[in-house]
Design an enzyme around this catalytic site. Structure first.
Site, PDB file in Angstrom:
ATOM      1  N   HIS A  93       0.822  -1.253   0.019  1.00  0.00           N
ATOM      2  CA  HIS A  93      -0.043   0.127   0.154  1.00  0.00           C
ATOM      3  C   HIS A  93       0.886   1.189   0.093  1.00  0.00           C
ATOM      4  O   HIS A  93       0.140   2.064   0.255  1.00  0.00           O
ATOM      5  CB  HIS A  93      -0.893   0.211   1.110  1.00  0.00           C
ATOM      6  CG  HIS A  93      -2.091  -0.906   1.175  1.00  0.00           C
ATOM      7  ND1 HIS A  93      -3.198  -0.780   0.883  1.00  0.00           N
ATOM      8  CD2 HIS A  93      -2.054  -2.304   1.744  1.00  0.00           C
ATOM      9  CE1 HIS A  93      -4.225  -1.670   0.886  1.00  0.00           C
ATOM     10  NE2 HIS A  93      -3.337  -2.752   1.404  1.00  0.00           N
ATOM     11  N   LYS A 101      -8.147  13.711   4.751  1.00  0.00           N
ATOM     12  CA  LYS A 101      -7.288  12.701   4.533  1.00  0.00           C
ATOM     13  C   LYS A 101      -6.273  12.769   6.040  1.00  0.00           C
ATOM     14  O   LYS A 101      -6.347  13.980   6.413  1.00  0.00           O
ATOM     15  CB  LYS A 101      -6.559  12.465   3.699  1.00  0.00           C
ATOM     16  CG  LYS A 101      -5.955  13.844   3.018  1.00  0.00           C
ATOM     17  CD  LYS A 101      -5.412  13.799   1.477  1.00  0.00           C
ATOM     18  CE  LYS A 101      -6.179  13.968   0.587  1.00  0.00           C
ATOM     19  NZ  LYS A 101      -6.450  12.745  -0.257  1.00  0.00           N
ATOM     20  N   ARG A 102      -5.644  11.658   6.203  1.00  0.00           N
ATOM     21  CA  ARG A 102      -4.682  11.924   7.322  1.00  0.00           C
ATOM     22  C   ARG A 102      -3.573  13.182   6.800  1.00  0.00           C
ATOM     23  O   ARG A 102      -3.380  13.475   5.709  1.00  0.00           O
ATOM     24  CB  ARG A 102      -3.875  10.447   7.334  1.00  0.00           C
ATOM     25  CG  ARG A 102      -4.429   9.647   7.914  1.00  0.00           C
ATOM     26  CD  ARG A 102      -4.779   9.813   9.679  1.00  0.00           C
ATOM     27  NE  ARG A 102      -3.625   9.824  10.423  1.00  0.00           N
ATOM     28  CZ  ARG A 102      -3.458   8.887  11.262  1.00  0.00           C
ATOM     29  NH1 ARG A 102      -4.193   8.154  11.543  1.00  0.00           N
ATOM     30  NH2 ARG A 102      -2.155   9.152  11.897  1.00  0.00           N
ATOM     31  N   LYS A 128       0.887  14.519   1.237  1.00  0.00           N
ATOM     32  CA  LYS A 128      -0.260  14.818   1.127  1.00  0.00           C
ATOM     33  C   LYS A 128      -0.611  16.418   0.654  1.00  0.00           C
ATOM     34  O   LYS A 128      -1.471  16.610   0.156  1.00  0.00           O
ATOM     35  CB  LYS A 128      -1.256  14.406   2.128  1.00  0.00           C
ATOM     36  CG  LYS A 128      -1.378  12.834   2.060  1.00  0.00           C
ATOM     37  CD  LYS A 128      -2.291  12.211   2.973  1.00  0.00           C
ATOM     38  CE  LYS A 128      -2.336  10.766   3.469  1.00  0.00           C
ATOM     39  NZ  LYS A 128      -2.967   9.861   2.127  1.00  0.00           N
ATOM     40  N   THR A 162      -8.380   6.922  -1.975  1.00  0.00           N
ATOM     41  CA  THR A 162      -9.656   6.539  -1.936  1.00  0.00           C
ATOM     42  C   THR A 162     -10.764   7.487  -1.830  1.00  0.00           C
ATOM     43  O   THR A 162     -12.000   7.247  -2.224  1.00  0.00           O
ATOM     44  CB  THR A 162      -9.985   5.084  -1.405  1.00  0.00           C
ATOM     45  OG1 THR A 162      -9.498   5.349   0.271  1.00  0.00           O
ATOM     46  CG2 THR A 162      -9.319   3.810  -1.658  1.00  0.00           C
ATOM     47  N   LYS A 222     -14.417   8.466  -3.633  1.00  0.00           N
ATOM     48  CA  LYS A 222     -15.766   8.578  -2.837  1.00  0.00           C
ATOM     49  C   LYS A 222     -16.053   9.957  -3.131  1.00  0.00           C
ATOM     50  O   LYS A 222     -17.551  10.207  -3.372  1.00  0.00           O
ATOM     51  CB  LYS A 222     -15.384   8.815  -1.387  1.00  0.00           C
ATOM     52  CG  LYS A 222     -15.037   7.353  -0.885  1.00  0.00           C
ATOM     53  CD  LYS A 222     -14.592   7.253   0.449  1.00  0.00           C
ATOM     54  CE  LYS A 222     -13.973   6.090   1.147  1.00  0.00           C
ATOM     55  NZ  LYS A 222     -12.781   6.241   1.943  1.00  0.00           N
TER      56      LYS A 222
END
Ligand code: 26W
Length: 809
Positions: A358, A546-547, A552, A654, A658
């Site tokens: 992952h 998100k985290r 990110k 992901t 969504k």
């Protein structure tokens, strides 16, 4: 099943309240109602659960077991009602009894047994397995404390323990009779049997009892109920009266008991960040040993086949390397208990396991210190050592060109045990989670392994369950879709594609517009209630949830906000579509930089949201404690989906899927599954910007770019960084200096400055597009139409046919 009516359900609720809780409806609280309804749903589930298990037994179907340290399942009452086909009736019954279903559902605590993407993926997969009638089950740990609860105090993240089991949890069943013993430490003795084979006996081990708690996984309107089995650690009750007599011994025993219960005590809150803590290693072995023992027990009970034929009936997917000790654990049981020889045991094992990777982030790679493993799991270590020996020898003799590379391929090297290498060698399948990610594994991260075992590598792009993320989270949108194209898409989400035919139909676009606006109003209400801030529900809802992680790039997002604020301060009458930036993110408690970014976002929010000069054109909202339930509120209201990771770093994502499915437009980099979204919807229905993965990787190989050049030449960037450095956003002038240094002195390792200008330009394009309502709505519907491709049903079908070779029963 006879059709359940609201009246019938009301009767049952009334009775249940009296029988279980001794109260009348008029005295019942939302919580009473939550339990009453949950137990009624359980009554519906139980017979199907029994039936499903029986039918798997009778049909002797091959089973897939999904081993994962995390299952981020969130709340279950509403999704169980939905999948049982009772949701509408339940809502009606509750309303008629004077209850709001939303408040009743909200009484359930989120089962936050995961950190982020990996754990939520596991939950979506279970939903799809059951809904597609596949014999597939999850194995995990029943952590007493899930992922911490986040509070924001004076802009800072504060972590509170998440004691989610405080009230009783209606969905679990304790199965004490299926408990198994797990052994740690001790000594291994080797004997020669009469036939010359070796026998291993363990002495003085520390024994722990693994007790399973089963949670039903309900398929969508198909009467299938699979199982999520979560293990809880307890002391093995050996009646040791003598030890108990002595007080000191008693207290020593309490300590001992406590240390055992610690094993399933809490979920490690680190996402993509490996820490070599012994307790975590214990957790991993605890999960895999109990699960493998259980899987073999069931196999032997259910089939007359010898264990050497295990792979005909069993396949085990390991979710990242965290459960990779399952491989040597399987070898141990097959050899030491089932008495298979090495070669047969290895043949069986490598036909049973499949491994999903992952992440390619180096800081996430698990390598355990050799002594730690050897001391905690002496027999397992011996087996890994042997696997390693044989593997290295086979390279030496069969792949001369790779001889030099043995230290980089060896499972045990430089005093550490490399779990990804173990997982690759011990599995028949290795998959990445999006096309680009799998390519990077093959070409870079796992290149040499790919040259050794090309047949093992394959891609399985992630997916999300459209039942929870569209039907349940956004019922209004689901209704409009059904009104337009009929209900077939619910069982066959790819049929959402028929929406394309209507994507220019003005009257229809107006309906989609109305739904989005209603969802935005609902979120605006939530924001007002929880933060006291009023946001304009006509503004653009621009969402990054998100985290929190440097790769990110929440920092890039907040830099853009600061830029807009600076512009507005200079020119308050500037024509700008009002914009609401919404963040949700938890930082790992020990991740200093990530926590600084949370503080910065909150600090900017506290300035921007109260500045009268900018006439409410800009709002910044940080919603605390982002989790599955909060995601269900935010996602249906999103206009723009921020997916802005440094290219090559986000394996898939992901949340991007969504939000797409709920009609948001992606604004992102060519990374992870964004690329596949782009492939589907085309340039005109997505906003792509920034460096590509190849460019990023090229820079890394050549020592990066010069961040200072941008600081020196771009006034907008200089302004922002100086504001951080000079304390314009802080009470003290040292606040946020670290972010400043991190970028300029560490040369901006995540390319925030490099991608800044294209990011601004792309935002301008998006804003312009948003003003053209019909075009925007057309884009939105186009995204929904193509999103069926990302239903986890599709992903699970691919796993089932390509890897697991299992059939729908
Ligand atoms: C041992 C510390 C640790 C903890 C968690 C290392 C690695 C992890 C996970 C692999 C991190 C994770 O959740 N990765 C995410 O997996 C998602 C599902 O495949 C992807 O969509 C995300 O891109 C990826 O970051």
């Amino acid at each position: 099943m006879p059709q359940l009516t609201a009246n019938h359900l009301k009767d049952r609720l009334v009775k249940r309240l009296i029988i279980d809780r001794g109260i009348e409806v008029s005295d019942a609280t939302n919580k009473d109602m939550y339990y009453a309804l949950s137990y009624i749903v359980n009554d519906e589930i139980m017979p199907n659960w029994f039936k499903t298990n029986k039918s798997y037994g009778e049909k002797q179907a091959k089973q897939v077991y999904y081993l994962s340290m995390e299952f981020l399942i969130g709340r279950l009452l509403e999704s169980n009602l939905l999948n049982c086909g009772m949701l509408d009736v339940a809502k009606e019954a509750l309303e008629e009894l004077g209850f709001h279903s939303e408040f009743v559902f909200a009484e359930e605590r989120d089962a936050g047994l995961g950190n982020g993407g990996l754990g939520r993926l596991a939950a979506c997969f279970l939903d799809s397995l059951a809904s597609l009638h596949y014999p597939g089950h999850g194995y995990g740990i029943r952590y007493r404390y899930g992922l911490f609860e986040q509070r924001i105090i004076h802009g800072n993240q504060v972590e509170l323990p998440d004691y989610w089991l405080k009230d009783s949890y209606p969905w679990e069943t304790r199965k004490e009779e299926e408990a198994v013993v797990i052994q740690f430490h001790g000594k291994v003795h080797m004997f020669k049997r009469n036939d010359g084979s070796l026998e291993f006996k363990y002495e003085n081990t520390d024994k722990v009892l693994a007790v399973p708690y089963d949670i039903p996984v309900v398929g969508y309107k198909n009467e299938v109920v699979n199982t999520l089995r979560l293990w809880s650690a307890e002391p093995v009750l050996e009646q040791n009266a003598e030890a108990m007599e002595e007080n000191r011994e008693f207290y020593r025993d309490l300590d001992h008991q406590h240390s055992i219960e610690q094993i399933s005590g809490f979920l490690y809150p680190d996402d993509s960040n490996y820490e070599g803590k012994e307790l975590r290693l214990k957790q991993q072995y605890f999960l895999v040993s109990s699960s493998i023992q259980n899987i073999l027990k069931k196999f032997k009970k259910g089939h007359r086949l010898p264990v050497s034929r295990l792979s005909e009936k069993v396949v085990i997917q390991i979710n990242d390397t965290h459960p990779s000790l399952a491989i040597p654990e399987m070898m141990r049981i097959l050899m030491d208990e089932e008495r298979l020889d090495w070669d047969t045991a290895w043949e069986v094992t490598t036909k049973v396991f499949a491994y999903t990777n992952h992440t390619t982030l180096s800081e996430a790679l698990e390598t355990w210190p050799q002594e730690m493993l050897q001391n905690l799991l002496p027999r397992i270590y011996m087996i890994i050592d042997e696997i390693n020996e044989r593997f290295c020898k086979s390279i030496w003799f069969n792949y001369e060109e790779l001889r030099d590379k043995i230290p980089e391929l060896a499972i045990i090297a430089h005093g550490r045990v490399h779990m990804a290498r173990l997982a690759i060698v011990g599995s028949f399948s290795v998959n990445g989670v999006a096309r680009i990610h799998t390519e990077i594994l093959k070409k870079k991260e796992m290149r040499d392994f790919y040259s050794l075992f090309p047949e093992k590598f394959n891609n399985k792009t992630n997916g999300i369950t459209h039942r929870r993320w569209l039907l349940q989270a956004n019922p209004k949108l689901a209704d409009v879709i059904t009104e337009v194209i009929g209900p077939q898409w619910i069982k066959r989400p790819k049929q959402l594609i028929s929406l394309l035919k209507y994507s220019n139909d003005k009257a229809l676009l107006e309906k989609f517009n109305r739904v989005k606006h209603e969802n935005k109003k609902a979120l605006a209400n939530y924001i007002h209630q929880h933060t006291g801030i009023l946001v304009d529900d006509q503004s653009i809802f621009d969402v990054q949830i998100k985290r929190l992680h440097e790769y990110k790039r929440q920092l890039l997002n907040i830099f853009h906000v600061i830029y807009l604020y600076n512009e507005l301060k200079e020119n308050p009458n500037q024509d700008m579509t009002p914009h609401t930036f919404i963040f949700g993110a938890k930082a790992a408690p020990s991740y200093y930089v990530a926590k600084e970014v949370i503080k910065l976002i909150n600090t900017v929010a506290s300035i921007v949201n109260y500045d009268k000069d900018i006439q409410g054109k800009l709002k910044v909202i940080f919603l605390e404690n982002y989790n599955v339930s909060l995601a269900e509120k935010i996602i249906p209201a999103a206009d723009i989906s921020e997916q802005i990771s440094t290219a090559s770093k986000e394996a898939s994502g992901t949340g991007n899927m969504k939000m797409m499915m709920n009609g948001a437009i992606t604004l992102g980099t060519m990374d992870g599954a964004n690329i596949e979204i782009h492939d589907l919807v085309g340039d005109s229905n997505i906003f792509i910007f920034g460096l590509t993965a190849d460019e990023v990787l090229h820079y890394y190989q050549n020592g990066g770019y010069n961040a200072r050049d941008i600081y020196n030449t771009d006034d907008r960037v200089k302004r922002i960084l100086d504001q951080l450095n000079q304390g314009e956003f802080g009470k003290h002038d040292i606040e946020f200096k670290d972010i400043f240094y991190n970028i300029l002195y560490h040369n901006d390792p995540y390319f925030v400055l490099k991608d800044f200008e294209p990011y601004l330009e792309t935002h301008e394009l998006a804003e312009r597009a948003y003003r053209d309502r019909l075009t925007w709505l057309n884009m939105s519907v186009t995204n929904i139409a193509y999103s069926g491709k990302f239903s986890s049903d599709q992903t699970i079908r691919e796993y089932a046919t390509d890897i697991w070779k299992i059939k729908q029963v």
